[in-house]
Design a protein around this motif. Sequence first.
Motif, PDB file in Angstrom:
ATOM      1  N   ALA A   1     -95.272 -24.294 -22.992  1.00  0.00           N
ATOM      2  CA  ALA A   1     -95.271 -25.130 -24.193  1.00  0.00           C
ATOM      3  C   ALA A   1     -96.262 -24.611 -25.233  1.00  0.00           C
ATOM      4  O   ALA A   1     -97.446 -24.416 -24.925  1.00  0.00           O
ATOM      5  CB  ALA A   1     -95.613 -26.564 -23.825  1.00  0.00           C
ATOM      6  N   PRO A   2     -95.803 -24.345 -26.462  1.00  0.00           N
ATOM      7  CA  PRO A   2     -96.696 -23.825 -27.503  1.00  0.00           C
ATOM      8  C   PRO A   2     -97.646 -24.905 -28.024  1.00  0.00           C
ATOM      9  O   PRO A   2     -97.215 -25.994 -28.388  1.00  0.00           O
ATOM     10  CB  PRO A   2     -95.727 -23.356 -28.601  1.00  0.00           C
ATOM     11  CG  PRO A   2     -94.507 -24.202 -28.410  1.00  0.00           C
ATOM     12  CD  PRO A   2     -94.406 -24.465 -26.933  1.00  0.00           C
ATOM     13  N   ILE A   3     -98.922 -24.583 -28.038  1.00  0.00           N
ATOM     14  CA  ILE A   3     -99.930 -25.482 -28.591  1.00  0.00           C
ATOM     15  C   ILE A   3    -100.906 -24.659 -29.420  1.00  0.00           C
ATOM     16  O   ILE A   3    -101.010 -23.444 -29.255  1.00  0.00           O
ATOM     17  CB  ILE A   3    -100.687 -26.248 -27.483  1.00  0.00           C
ATOM     18  CG1 ILE A   3    -101.374 -25.266 -26.524  1.00  0.00           C
ATOM     19  CG2 ILE A   3     -99.746 -27.171 -26.716  1.00  0.00           C
ATOM     20  CD1 ILE A   3    -102.232 -25.943 -25.472  1.00  0.00           C
ATOM     21  N   PRO A   4    -101.642 -25.287 -30.343  1.00  0.00           N
ATOM     22  CA  PRO A   4    -102.564 -24.540 -31.213  1.00  0.00           C
ATOM     23  C   PRO A   4    -103.766 -23.987 -30.455  1.00  0.00           C
ATOM     24  O   PRO A   4    -104.200 -24.546 -29.449  1.00  0.00           O
ATOM     25  CB  PRO A   4    -103.000 -25.587 -32.242  1.00  0.00           C
ATOM     26  CG  PRO A   4    -102.017 -26.690 -32.137  1.00  0.00           C
ATOM     27  CD  PRO A   4    -101.548 -26.693 -30.720  1.00  0.00           C
TER      28      PRO A   4
ATOM     29  N   THR B   1    -101.109 -19.267 -31.532  1.00  0.00           N
ATOM     30  CA  THR B   1    -100.400 -20.165 -30.633  1.00  0.00           C
ATOM     31  C   THR B   1    -100.716 -19.831 -29.185  1.00  0.00           C
ATOM     32  O   THR B   1    -100.576 -18.692 -28.758  1.00  0.00           O
ATOM     33  CB  THR B   1     -98.876 -20.062 -30.855  1.00  0.00           C
ATOM     34  OG1 THR B   1     -98.583 -20.399 -32.209  1.00  0.00           O
ATOM     35  CG2 THR B   1     -98.136 -21.020 -29.935  1.00  0.00           C
ATOM     36  N   CYS B   2    -101.140 -20.837 -28.456  1.00  0.00           N
ATOM     37  CA  CYS B   2    -101.283 -20.732 -27.009  1.00  0.00           C
ATOM     38  C   CYS B   2     -99.951 -21.182 -26.422  1.00  0.00           C
ATOM     39  O   CYS B   2     -99.519 -22.314 -26.640  1.00  0.00           O
ATOM     40  CB  CYS B   2    -102.421 -21.629 -26.535  1.00  0.00           C
ATOM     41  SG  CYS B   2    -102.564 -21.765 -24.750  1.00  0.00           S
ATOM     42  N   GLY B   3     -99.288 -20.305 -25.715  1.00  0.00           N
ATOM     43  CA  GLY B   3     -97.960 -20.628 -25.194  1.00  0.00           C
ATOM     44  C   GLY B   3     -96.972 -19.525 -25.544  1.00  0.00           C
ATOM     45  O   GLY B   3     -97.290 -18.562 -26.241  1.00  0.00           O
TER      46      GLY B   3
ATOM     47  N   VAL C   1     -95.236 -13.919 -29.338  1.00  0.00           N
ATOM     48  CA  VAL C   1     -94.113 -14.599 -28.683  1.00  0.00           C
ATOM     49  C   VAL C   1     -94.397 -14.745 -27.188  1.00  0.00           C
ATOM     50  O   VAL C   1     -93.834 -15.603 -26.509  1.00  0.00           O
ATOM     51  CB  VAL C   1     -92.790 -13.826 -28.932  1.00  0.00           C
ATOM     52  CG1 VAL C   1     -92.759 -12.522 -28.132  1.00  0.00           C
ATOM     53  CG2 VAL C   1     -91.583 -14.696 -28.609  1.00  0.00           C
ATOM     54  N   LEU C   2     -95.304 -13.915 -26.689  1.00  0.00           N
ATOM     55  CA  LEU C   2     -95.751 -13.994 -25.298  1.00  0.00           C
ATOM     56  C   LEU C   2     -96.850 -15.044 -25.160  1.00  0.00           C
ATOM     57  O   LEU C   2     -97.512 -15.401 -26.137  1.00  0.00           O
ATOM     58  CB  LEU C   2     -96.290 -12.632 -24.850  1.00  0.00           C
ATOM     59  CG  LEU C   2     -95.307 -11.468 -24.874  1.00  0.00           C
ATOM     60  CD1 LEU C   2     -96.061 -10.149 -24.770  1.00  0.00           C
ATOM     61  CD2 LEU C   2     -94.285 -11.606 -23.759  1.00  0.00           C
TER      62      LEU C   2
END
Length: 290
Positions: free
Chosen positions: A63-66, A227-229, A255-256
């Motif tokens: 899940a992408p998070i800031p 982005t973390c995720g 993207v990774l």
Amino acid sequence: QRLKIKIRTGESVDVIQPLNGSFNVRTQAGNNYSARRILVTTGGSPKREAYGFLEALGHTIKAPIPSLFTFNDSKKIFADLMGISVPSAEVRIASTNYRQQGPLLITHWGLSGPAVIRLSAWAAEHLHAVNYTFTALVSWIGPETEETLRRRLHEQRLSAPTQKVHNNPFSGIPQRLWTRLCSLAEIDEKKVWGETANRNLNKLLENILRCPFEIKGKTTFKEEFVTCGGIDLKEVEIPAMESKKVKGLFLAGEVLNIDGETGGFNFQSAWSTAYLAAKSCFQENAGSRL
């Protein structure tokens, strides 16, 4: 331009279809493109849907998070001191083991500087889980122990009993910040070290070592946000940067599921993974056009 390669902009990828050693790429503009290999460098996104075309290929999306952001102080009791910085602070998140050291900057919205931004990276998942509502504890003099600081304050009271506390900043703390810490400790501006009660010195110690900030929310800027995720690294062949799920699909950059602390690490990660992926794309058929 030199190789007369056309660059299509404004065409979001809708679907990537593997086709017996090649791919068909369909965009939301309704166009189709064929290729033997694909390199995805779309960057990070705060929306999980942006990874949908990769998830459809069987990839696991974290899940992408800031990550890399500053802290908003809900009470803003230091807002009038905006611009003041200390060279070596320690910032930690109360009731956790998350802490970072480094320069700290007071802003009109709260706290910034390398110590805070690094902390936001290491604690990104935790901070997201608590909806960016937490208590940050700041040591304005770095990771000094309470025992050592208490002894130094006592020595200061003995060695300079007639000097005003407000006029004698401690450990290189900027004068305006020191004055605020003294006021929070309820030390009158006319009070001298020799007349300062233990109760007030205890409060001063607390505000030097564990100055509390009630954080509610984060502030992001284009130059300090990642982005973390993203795609789980377990599904990527490293160092080839090729997907383990889909042969011929290469991945690089944000993207990774890669995010580093501030200091150029995210740029370096993007450049290095892109170099490795591009090299791998041509490795088996060097000199041929893909």
